[in-house]
Design a protein around this motif. Structure first.
Motif, PDB file in Angstrom:
ATOM      1  N   ARG A  33       0.832  -1.215   0.000  1.00 26.65           N
ATOM      2  CA  ARG A  33       0.000   0.000   0.000  1.00 26.65           C
ATOM      3  C   ARG A  33       0.862   1.259   0.000  1.00 26.65           C
ATOM      4  N   PHE A  34       2.146   1.100   0.281  1.00 23.66           N
ATOM      5  CA  PHE A  34       3.078   2.237   0.308  1.00 23.66           C
ATOM      6  C   PHE A  34       2.546   3.379   1.181  1.00 23.66           C
ATOM      7  N   GLY A  35       2.007   2.991   2.326  1.00 28.40           N
ATOM      8  CA  GLY A  35       1.503   3.976   3.289  1.00 28.40           C
ATOM      9  C   GLY A  35       2.493   4.173   4.431  1.00 28.40           C
ATOM     10  N   TYR A  38       4.794   1.181   5.483  1.00 28.87           N
ATOM     11  CA  TYR A  38       5.919   0.863   4.605  1.00 28.87           C
ATOM     12  C   TYR A  38       7.119   1.786   4.881  1.00 28.87           C
ATOM     13  N   PHE A  39       6.863   3.060   5.047  1.00 25.91           N
ATOM     14  CA  PHE A  39       7.967   4.009   5.209  1.00 25.91           C
ATOM     15  C   PHE A  39       8.409   4.116   6.677  1.00 25.91           C
ATOM     16  N   ASP A  40       7.426   4.247   7.571  1.00 24.42           N
ATOM     17  CA  ASP A  40       7.757   4.610   8.955  1.00 24.42           C
ATOM     18  C   ASP A  40       7.196   3.645   9.986  1.00 24.42           C
ATOM     19  N   ARG A  55      22.178  10.982   3.543  1.00 19.16           N
ATOM     20  CA  ARG A  55      22.913   9.890   2.876  1.00 19.16           C
ATOM     21  C   ARG A  55      22.874   9.989   1.353  1.00 19.16           C
ATOM     22  N   TRP A  56      21.943  10.804   0.830  1.00 23.05           N
ATOM     23  CA  TRP A  56      21.850  10.936  -0.632  1.00 23.05           C
ATOM     24  C   TRP A  56      22.782  12.015  -1.178  1.00 23.05           C
ATOM     25  N   VAL A  57      23.413  12.789  -0.303  1.00 23.22           N
ATOM     26  CA  VAL A  57      24.273  13.878  -0.800  1.00 23.22           C
ATOM     27  C   VAL A  57      25.399  13.351  -1.700  1.00 23.22           C
ATOM     28  N   GLY A 100       9.256  15.421  -9.164  1.00 27.71           N
ATOM     29  CA  GLY A 100       9.155  14.070  -8.618  1.00 27.71           C
ATOM     30  C   GLY A 100       7.761  13.519  -8.838  1.00 27.71           C
ATOM     31  N   LEU A 101       7.690  12.193  -8.895  1.00 26.19           N
ATOM     32  CA  LEU A 101       6.387  11.522  -9.018  1.00 26.19           C
ATOM     33  C   LEU A 101       6.429  10.284  -8.142  1.00 26.19           C
ATOM     34  N   ASP A 102       5.367  10.052  -7.415  1.00 26.49           N
ATOM     35  CA  ASP A 102       5.287   8.840  -6.591  1.00 26.49           C
ATOM     36  C   ASP A 102       3.821   8.455  -6.427  1.00 26.49           C
ATOM     37  N   ILE A 103       3.602   7.169  -6.208  1.00 22.40           N
ATOM     38  CA  ILE A 103       2.225   6.693  -6.030  1.00 22.40           C
ATOM     39  C   ILE A 103       1.740   6.888  -4.592  1.00 22.40           C
ATOM     40  N   ARG A 121       1.477  13.126  -7.407  1.00 19.96           N
ATOM     41  CA  ARG A 121       1.079  11.731  -7.207  1.00 19.96           C
ATOM     42  C   ARG A 121       0.732  11.134  -8.565  1.00 19.96           C
ATOM     43  N   GLY A 122       1.231   9.953  -8.817  1.00 21.01           N
ATOM     44  CA  GLY A 122       0.937   9.313 -10.095  1.00 21.01           C
ATOM     45  C   GLY A 122       1.644   7.983 -10.171  1.00 21.01           C
ATOM     46  N   THR A 123       1.577   7.373 -11.336  1.00 24.77           N
ATOM     47  CA  THR A 123       2.186   6.065 -11.479  1.00 24.77           C
ATOM     48  C   THR A 123       3.225   6.088 -12.609  1.00 24.77           C
ATOM     49  N   ALA A 124       4.270   5.315 -12.396  1.00 26.70           N
ATOM     50  CA  ALA A 124       5.439   5.349 -13.273  1.00 26.70           C
ATOM     51  C   ALA A 124       5.115   4.999 -14.719  1.00 26.70           C
ATOM     52  N   ASP A 125       4.033   4.259 -14.941  1.00 25.13           N
ATOM     53  CA  ASP A 125       3.713   3.850 -16.310  1.00 25.13           C
ATOM     54  C   ASP A 125       2.833   4.857 -17.042  1.00 25.13           C
ATOM     55  N   ASN A 141      14.615   1.758  -7.582  1.00 21.40           N
ATOM     56  CA  ASN A 141      13.869   0.770  -6.788  1.00 21.40           C
ATOM     57  C   ASN A 141      12.361   0.986  -6.828  1.00 21.40           C
ATOM     58  N   THR A 142      11.857   1.282  -7.979  1.00 23.82           N
ATOM     59  CA  THR A 142      10.436   1.613  -8.111  1.00 23.82           C
ATOM     60  C   THR A 142       9.724   0.763  -9.156  1.00 23.82           C
ATOM     61  N   ILE A 143      10.246   0.674 -10.382  1.00 21.80           N
ATOM     62  CA  ILE A 143       9.412   0.068 -11.444  1.00 21.80           C
ATOM     63  C   ILE A 143       9.318  -1.448 -11.323  1.00 21.80           C
ATOM     64  N   HIS A 144      10.166  -2.071 -10.487  1.00 26.23           N
ATOM     65  CA  HIS A 144       9.987  -3.520 -10.264  1.00 26.23           C
ATOM     66  C   HIS A 144       8.735  -3.794  -9.418  1.00 26.23           C
ATOM     67  N   ASN A 145       8.098  -2.725  -8.928  1.00 25.08           N
ATOM     68  CA  ASN A 145       6.851  -2.897  -8.180  1.00 25.08           C
ATOM     69  C   ASN A 145       5.629  -3.006  -9.089  1.00 25.08           C
ATOM     70  N   LEU A 146       5.833  -2.897 -10.398  1.00 22.98           N
ATOM     71  CA  LEU A 146       4.734  -3.023 -11.360  1.00 22.98           C
ATOM     72  C   LEU A 146       4.807  -4.399 -12.023  1.00 22.98           C
ATOM     73  N   ASP A 147       3.642  -4.893 -12.459  1.00 29.19           N
ATOM     74  CA  ASP A 147       3.687  -6.176 -13.182  1.00 29.19           C
ATOM     75  C   ASP A 147       4.425  -5.970 -14.506  1.00 29.19           C
ATOM     76  N   ALA A 149       3.933  -6.070 -17.736  1.00 32.41           N
ATOM     77  CA  ALA A 149       3.439  -5.199 -18.818  1.00 32.41           C
ATOM     78  C   ALA A 149       3.582  -3.733 -18.420  1.00 32.41           C
ATOM     79  N   ARG A 150       3.234  -3.417 -17.176  1.00 34.03           N
ATOM     80  CA  ARG A 150       3.313  -2.017 -16.726  1.00 34.03           C
ATOM     81  C   ARG A 150       4.764  -1.599 -16.495  1.00 34.03           C
ATOM     82  N   CYS A 151       5.581  -2.536 -16.075  1.00 38.70           N
ATOM     83  CA  CYS A 151       7.004  -2.253 -15.896  1.00 38.70           C
ATOM     84  C   CYS A 151       7.625  -1.867 -17.250  1.00 38.70           C
TER      85      CYS A 151
HETATM   86  C1  LIG Z   1      11.841   1.240  -2.417  1.00 35.77           C
HETATM   87  S1  LIG Z   1      10.985   2.766  -2.498  1.00 35.77           S
HETATM   88  C2  LIG Z   1      12.246   3.767  -3.312  1.00 35.77           C
HETATM   89  C3  LIG Z   1      12.134   5.226  -2.979  1.00 35.77           C
HETATM   90  C4  LIG Z   1      13.302   6.066  -3.490  1.00 35.77           C
HETATM   91  N1  LIG Z   1      13.387   6.036  -4.943  1.00 35.77           N
HETATM   92  C5  LIG Z   1      14.579   5.547  -2.862  1.00 35.77           C
HETATM   93  O1  LIG Z   1      15.371   4.916  -3.576  1.00 35.77           O
HETATM   94  O2  LIG Z   1      14.770   5.756  -1.656  1.00 35.77           O
HETATM   95  C6  LIG Z   1       9.799   2.489  -3.771  1.00 35.77           C
HETATM   96  C7  LIG Z   1       9.010   3.732  -4.110  1.00 35.77           C
HETATM   97  O3  LIG Z   1       8.219   3.465  -5.270  1.00 35.77           O
HETATM   98  C8  LIG Z   1       6.964   4.056  -5.083  1.00 35.77           C
HETATM   99  N2  LIG Z   1       6.044   3.392  -6.019  1.00 35.77           N
HETATM  100  C9  LIG Z   1       5.544   2.136  -5.942  1.00 35.77           C
HETATM  101  N3  LIG Z   1       4.773   1.869  -7.019  1.00 35.77           N
HETATM  102  C10 LIG Z   1       4.822   2.977  -7.796  1.00 35.77           C
HETATM  103  C11 LIG Z   1       4.246   3.309  -9.053  1.00 35.77           C
HETATM  104  N4  LIG Z   1       3.450   2.459  -9.718  1.00 35.77           N
HETATM  105  N5  LIG Z   1       4.502   4.518  -9.570  1.00 35.77           N
HETATM  106  C12 LIG Z   1       5.285   5.407  -8.906  1.00 35.77           C
HETATM  107  N6  LIG Z   1       5.856   5.137  -7.710  1.00 35.77           N
HETATM  108  C13 LIG Z   1       5.620   3.948  -7.166  1.00 35.77           C
HETATM  109  C14 LIG Z   1       6.680   3.846  -3.608  1.00 35.77           C
HETATM  110  O4  LIG Z   1       5.670   4.654  -3.087  1.00 35.77           O
HETATM  111  C15 LIG Z   1       8.059   4.162  -3.018  1.00 35.77           C
HETATM  112  O5  LIG Z   1       8.219   5.525  -2.773  1.00 35.77           O
END
Ligand SMILES: C[S@@+](CC[C@H](N)C(=O)[O-])C[C@H]1O[C@@H](n2cnc3c(N)ncnc32)[C@H](O)[C@@H]1O
Length: 217
Positions: A33-35, A38-40, A55-57, A100-103, A121-125, A141-147, A149-151
């Motif tokens: 759910r990425f709520g 997941y983060f905190d 750490r990202w600097v 930036g864009l995030d779901i 707010r949106g989706t990578a595809d 570390n984001t687009i592997h969260n899509l199936d 076809a969407r990836c």
């Molecule tokens: C492992 S975290 C990586 C966050 C950041 N890029 C990093 O490396 O610290 C995965 C991120 O992908 C986002 N996410 C998951 N599915 C997504 C989608 N379909 N489109 C955009 N973002 C998505 C999540 O909300 C989360 O912020």
């Protein structure tokens, strides 16, 4: 297109794999759910506390130097979460224009205040930007969260909105042990391959940006 690890200055940590493994099946639905959880929430549910600590600097500096980013350039982070990388890119490249864009509504609601207005707010595809909008499109570390076809569509979208560079990082492995660790640890990924498999997908969709792997150790 290069295989290049631009996150080589990210702090390495041994993951508590055995500790998380037992709860993985139970926690996957919550994590996906990425709520807040997941983060905190607990480490078994995701990051176990995704807080800004600078750490990202060094990674932002690495991107600046590798892609020769300068004032006025436009950078998009797909899956920007709370905007840490975008914030640090602005810190190391004055007058960089970031998006930036995030779901995750939770991540965006808790994004760093300087970058929050440029995140959507949106989706990578389905990227809501015209063709050739950015000098650099990053997705870590984001687009592997899509199936699958969407990836693939997310990869096409990265290529479409970039006029110059793209950098992608996705889950993979170089050894059988790393593959086994990954299966025991991961909560949210649904599309993953060994490097050869990923390269076949890149070729199929015409992704010609740079890339590297997130490896579970
Ligand atoms: C492992 S975290 C990586 C966050 C950041 N890029 C990093 O490396 O610290 C995965 C991120 O992908 C986002 N996410 C998951 N599915 C997504 C989608 N379909 N489109 C955009 N973002 C998505 C999540 O909300 C989360 O912020």
């Amino acid at each position: 297109m290069s295989e290049v690890n631009l996150l080589d200055r990210y702090p390495r940590s041994r993951r508590p794999i055995a500790q998380r493994e037992a709860s993985v099946p139970r926690e996957r639905d919550v994590a996906k759910r990425f709520g807040r959880e997941y983060f905190d929430g607990e480490r078994t549910q995701g990051y176990g506390g995704y807080r800004y600590d600078g750490r990202w600097v060094p990674i932002a500096e690495r991107f600046r130097d590798y892609y020769a980013l300068t004032a006025g350039d436009r950078v998009l982070d797909v899956g920007c979460a709370k905007g840490f990388l975008l914030h640090d890119l602005r810190g190391v490249v004055p007058d960089l224009r970031v998006s930036g864009l995030d779901i995750s509504a939770y991540a965006l609601d808790n994004a760093l205040t300087d970058v929050r207005p440029s995140c959507v707010r949106g989706t990578a595809d389905v990227l809501p930007y015209p063709d050739d909008s950015f000098d650099l499109v990053i997705s870590i570390n984001t687009i592997h969260n899509l199936d699958l076809a969407r990836c693939k569509q997310a990869l096409r979208e990265m290529s479409r909105v970039s006029r110059k560079h793209a950098y992608l990082q996705v889950d993979s492995w170089l050894t059988d042990e790393q593959h086994a660790n990954f299966e025991r640890w991961q909560l949210t990924a649904v599309t993953y391959f060994d490097p050869e498999g990923w390269r076949r997908v890149f070729a199929e969709v015409g992704y010609s940006g740079d890339y590297y792997w997130t490896i579970t150790e």
